[in-house]
Write a protein that holds these residues in place. Structure first.
Motif, PDB file in Angstrom:
ATOM      1  N   THR A   4     -30.882 104.152   2.543  1.00  0.00           N
ATOM      2  CA  THR A   4     -30.960 105.599   2.679  1.00  0.00           C
ATOM      3  C   THR A   4     -31.902 106.106   1.584  1.00  0.00           C
ATOM      4  OG1 THR A   4     -29.045 105.980   1.245  1.00  0.00           O
ATOM      5  CG2 THR A   4     -28.633 105.810   3.614  1.00  0.00           C
ATOM      6  N   VAL A   5     -32.647 107.132   1.922  1.00  0.00           N
ATOM      7  CA  VAL A   5     -33.620 107.702   0.992  1.00  0.00           C
ATOM      8  C   VAL A   5     -33.437 109.209   0.982  1.00  0.00           C
ATOM      9  CG1 VAL A   5     -36.071 107.960   0.420  1.00  0.00           C
ATOM     10  CG2 VAL A   5     -35.264 105.865   1.543  1.00  0.00           C
ATOM     11  N   ARG A   6     -33.421 109.777  -0.207  1.00  0.00           N
ATOM     12  CA  ARG A   6     -33.373 111.240  -0.315  1.00  0.00           C
ATOM     13  C   ARG A   6     -34.261 111.689  -1.457  1.00  0.00           C
ATOM     14  NH1 ARG A   6     -27.713 113.172  -3.248  1.00  0.00           N
ATOM     15  NH2 ARG A   6     -28.851 114.880  -4.180  1.00  0.00           N
ATOM     16  N   ARG A   7     -34.859 112.838  -1.276  1.00  0.00           N
ATOM     17  CA  ARG A   7     -35.693 113.423  -2.324  1.00  0.00           C
ATOM     18  C   ARG A   7     -34.777 113.954  -3.423  1.00  0.00           C
ATOM     19  NH1 ARG A   7     -40.212 118.156  -1.428  1.00  0.00           N
ATOM     20  NH2 ARG A   7     -40.734 118.427  -3.608  1.00  0.00           N
ATOM     21  N   VAL A   8     -35.149 113.683  -4.662  1.00  0.00           N
ATOM     22  CA  VAL A   8     -34.393 114.160  -5.814  1.00  0.00           C
ATOM     23  C   VAL A   8     -35.351 114.810  -6.806  1.00  0.00           C
ATOM     24  CG1 VAL A   8     -32.528 112.459  -5.605  1.00  0.00           C
ATOM     25  CG2 VAL A   8     -34.549 111.909  -6.983  1.00  0.00           C
ATOM     26  N   HIS A   9     -34.797 115.493  -7.781  1.00  0.00           N
ATOM     27  CA  HIS A   9     -35.587 116.146  -8.814  1.00  0.00           C
ATOM     28  C   HIS A   9     -35.093 115.692 -10.175  1.00  0.00           C
ATOM     29  CE1 HIS A   9     -37.244 118.661  -5.707  1.00  0.00           C
ATOM     30  NE2 HIS A   9     -36.025 118.966  -5.330  1.00  0.00           N
ATOM     31  N   TYR A  10     -36.022 115.563 -11.106  1.00  0.00           N
ATOM     32  CA  TYR A  10     -35.595 115.238 -12.459  1.00  0.00           C
ATOM     33  C   TYR A  10     -36.143 116.245 -13.442  1.00  0.00           C
ATOM     34  CZ  TYR A  10     -39.696 113.111 -14.799  1.00  0.00           C
ATOM     35  OH  TYR A  10     -40.890 112.878 -15.420  1.00  0.00           O
ATOM     36  N   ILE A  80     -33.493 105.800  -3.512  1.00  0.00           N
ATOM     37  CA  ILE A  80     -33.301 104.833  -2.426  1.00  0.00           C
ATOM     38  C   ILE A  80     -32.032 104.053  -2.743  1.00  0.00           C
ATOM     39  CG2 ILE A  80     -34.305 102.919  -1.132  1.00  0.00           C
ATOM     40  CD1 ILE A  80     -37.041 103.737  -2.420  1.00  0.00           C
ATOM     41  N   GLN A  81     -31.123 103.930  -1.781  1.00  0.00           N
ATOM     42  CA  GLN A  81     -29.884 103.187  -1.974  1.00  0.00           C
ATOM     43  C   GLN A  81     -29.625 102.319  -0.758  1.00  0.00           C
ATOM     44  OE1 GLN A  81     -27.701 106.959  -2.571  1.00  0.00           O
ATOM     45  NE2 GLN A  81     -26.900 106.021  -4.446  1.00  0.00           N
ATOM     46  N   GLY A  82     -29.021 101.165  -0.994  1.00  0.00           N
ATOM     47  CA  GLY A  82     -28.700 100.309   0.137  1.00  0.00           C
ATOM     48  C   GLY A  82     -27.955  99.067  -0.273  1.00  0.00           C
ATOM     49  N   ASP A  83     -27.785  98.181   0.700  1.00  0.00           N
ATOM     50  CA  ASP A  83     -27.144  96.900   0.442  1.00  0.00           C
ATOM     51  C   ASP A  83     -28.101  96.023  -0.346  1.00  0.00           C
ATOM     52  OD1 ASP A  83     -24.851  97.623   1.874  1.00  0.00           O
ATOM     53  OD2 ASP A  83     -25.706  96.939   3.768  1.00  0.00           O
ATOM     54  N   ASP A  84     -27.593  95.402  -1.406  1.00  0.00           N
ATOM     55  CA  ASP A  84     -28.430  94.558  -2.249  1.00  0.00           C
ATOM     56  C   ASP A  84     -28.857  93.316  -1.482  1.00  0.00           C
ATOM     57  OD1 ASP A  84     -29.775  93.748  -4.488  1.00  0.00           O
ATOM     58  OD2 ASP A  84     -28.004  93.051  -5.567  1.00  0.00           O
ATOM     59  N   ARG A  85     -30.140  92.987  -1.599  1.00  0.00           N
ATOM     60  CA  ARG A  85     -30.691  91.822  -0.930  1.00  0.00           C
ATOM     61  C   ARG A  85     -32.000  91.461  -1.615  1.00  0.00           C
ATOM     62  NH1 ARG A  85     -31.666  96.446   1.350  1.00  0.00           N
ATOM     63  NH2 ARG A  85     -33.709  96.952   2.188  1.00  0.00           N
ATOM     64  N   THR A  86     -32.424  90.250  -1.476  1.00  0.00           N
ATOM     65  CA  THR A  86     -33.694  89.823  -2.030  1.00  0.00           C
ATOM     66  C   THR A  86     -34.820  90.632  -1.393  1.00  0.00           C
ATOM     67  OG1 THR A  86     -32.836  87.596  -2.351  1.00  0.00           O
ATOM     68  CG2 THR A  86     -35.234  87.845  -2.330  1.00  0.00           C
TER      69      THR A  86
END
Length: 139
Positions: A4-10, A80-86
């Protein structure tokens, strides 16, 4: 499951490089009910730079103002977040490389429990196109 991807601000602030200064910044966020998606700090001579990525920028702005903290103008990136994988990060970075988009900075790590996450920062001129290429979802 796809990433999943989302726009963020810092936002960044500068504080004295001494014990307790980071805590003061974080405590103001806690008391303001601000959930931080990410936080990093770096010594810069006698000062320290603290960067935060709030979940809710409006709530963040209110908390910072009440605490009298001066933060930089917001800059955009993509969480970006997701299942960990190579190759998880490489897959996403390749999409941008193939499109000729330069990455300004990236922060990535495993989140445990088989999950990973990264924040990818691009130049302001590339934010809209990056969001489209990575299929970023609106918050």
């Amino acid at each position: 499951m796809p990433d999943t991807v989302r726009r963020v601000h810092y936002f960044s602030t500068s504080v004295a490089d001494r014990p307790g200064e980071a805590f003061k910044v974080l405590a103001s966020m806690v008391s303001g009910g601000v959930n931080l998606l990410a936080c990093s700090g770096t010594a810069r001579g006698r000062r320290a730079q603290i960067d935060v990525v709030p979940d809710d920028t409006r709530r963040f702005a209110t908390a910072a103002r009440k605490a009298g903290l001066a933060f930089s103008e917001k800059k955009s990136g993509f969480l970006i977040q997701g299942d960990d994988r190579t190759g998880a990060l490489a897959e996403n970075v390749k999409v941008l490389a193939d499109a000729g988009i330069n990455i300004v900075a990236v922060d990535a790590l495993t989140a445990g429990a088989g999950r990973w996450g990264a924040i990818v920062w691009v130049a302001d001129k590339d934010v809209r196109r990056t969001g489209s290429l990575l299929r970023a979802k609106a918050r």
